[in-house]
Every structure is written in C-alpha cells, then in structure tokens.
Design a protein around this motif. Structure first.
Motif, PDB file in Angstrom:
ATOM      1  N   PRO A   8       0.805  -1.228   0.000  1.00  0.00           N
ATOM      2  CA  PRO A   8       0.000   0.000   0.000  1.00  0.00           C
ATOM      3  C   PRO A   8       0.836   1.275   0.000  1.00  0.00           C
ATOM      4  CG  PRO A   8      -0.836  -1.546   1.631  1.00  0.00           C
ATOM      5  CD  PRO A   8       0.427  -2.130   1.089  1.00  0.00           C
ATOM      6  N   TRP A   9       2.008   1.255   0.609  1.00  0.00           N
ATOM      7  CA  TRP A   9       2.818   2.469   0.667  1.00  0.00           C
ATOM      8  C   TRP A   9       3.291   2.900  -0.720  1.00  0.00           C
ATOM      9  CZ3 TRP A   9       7.791   2.376  -1.084  1.00  0.00           C
ATOM     10  CH2 TRP A   9       8.462   1.148  -1.102  1.00  0.00           C
ATOM     11  N   ALA A  12       0.593   5.037  -2.119  1.00  0.00           N
ATOM     12  CA  ALA A  12       0.582   6.289  -1.356  1.00  0.00           C
ATOM     13  C   ALA A  12       1.700   7.217  -1.831  1.00  0.00           C
ATOM     14  CB  ALA A  12       0.718   6.008   0.135  1.00  0.00           C
ATOM     15  N   GLN A  13       2.879   6.680  -2.065  1.00  0.00           N
ATOM     16  CA  GLN A  13       3.987   7.501  -2.536  1.00  0.00           C
ATOM     17  C   GLN A  13       3.751   7.983  -3.964  1.00  0.00           C
ATOM     18  OE1 GLN A  13       6.589   8.734  -0.749  1.00  0.00           O
ATOM     19  NE2 GLN A  13       5.323   7.912   0.888  1.00  0.00           N
ATOM     20  N   GLU A  16       1.572  10.949  -3.710  1.00  0.00           N
ATOM     21  CA  GLU A  16       2.319  12.122  -3.244  1.00  0.00           C
ATOM     22  C   GLU A  16       3.146  12.733  -4.364  1.00  0.00           C
ATOM     23  OE1 GLU A  16       2.349  13.986  -0.457  1.00  0.00           O
ATOM     24  OE2 GLU A  16       0.584  12.809   0.018  1.00  0.00           O
ATOM     25  N   GLY A  89       8.490   1.959   2.878  1.00  0.00           N
ATOM     26  CA  GLY A  89       7.564   1.208   3.701  1.00  0.00           C
ATOM     27  C   GLY A  89       8.177   0.915   5.040  1.00  0.00           C
ATOM     28  N   GLY A  90       8.558   1.962   5.739  1.00  0.00           N
ATOM     29  CA  GLY A  90       9.097   1.780   7.073  1.00  0.00           C
ATOM     30  C   GLY A  90      10.546   1.389   7.084  1.00  0.00           C
TER      31      GLY A  90
END
Length: 91
Positions: A8-9, A12-13, A16, A89-90
C-alpha cells in the motif's frame, strides 16, 4: 501468473509524487495541456501521473521535471532542502 500486489505504501507515494507534480504545474499557472506540451508527453500521461492512476517510468519523470524546471529529486522528495526522503515502507 499475475504479478504480486504492490504494498500500500507504493500507491501512497505515487499519489504524493503526483500531487507534487500538480503543485509545481499549478505554481507556474499551467494547465495539464500546458505541461504535456512542454514535457512532450501526452495529456493522458500527465493526468495518470498526477492522479496516480498508473505507474510511470523514469523517462516521463525526467521530462516532467525538465519542463517544470525542477529536479526529479524535487518531485520525489517531500522536502529536498531538509533531505527528507519520500520513499519507504518503514525502511
């Protein structure tokens, strides 16, 4: 065999980055058509990148950055002056 789903990240990126491109475009007072023409890419390509509807390649990012007179890094980084990375992702 279908490709594995992206985390999912990643989406999201992508969103952005698309928002950053749109902000740079709007700051110049350009329409989507203006940016497409300046970058020598299709209007639909600009819309898809800005809305994260589709992943894009480095060539298109380079063309958009050049047209907007920014670096690819400025499109990818939330705050290039502070060195904050947008990825991840973290990690």
């Amino acid at each position: 065999m279908p490709a594995p789903a992206r985390p999912p990240w990643v989406l999201a990126q992508r969103r952005e980055i698309g928002h950053r491109i749109a902000r740079h475009r709007e700051a110049r007072g350009w329409s989507v058509d203006d940016l497409a023409g300046a970058a020598a890419v299709g209007r639909v390509t600009v819309v898809r990148v800005e809305t994260a509807a589709r992943s894009t390649g480095l060539d298109v990012l380079l063309q958009l950055a050049a047209a907007l007179e920014v670096t690819v890094g400025q499109l990818l980084d939330e705050d290039p002056a502070a060195g904050t990375r947008a990825a991840g992702g973290g990690a």
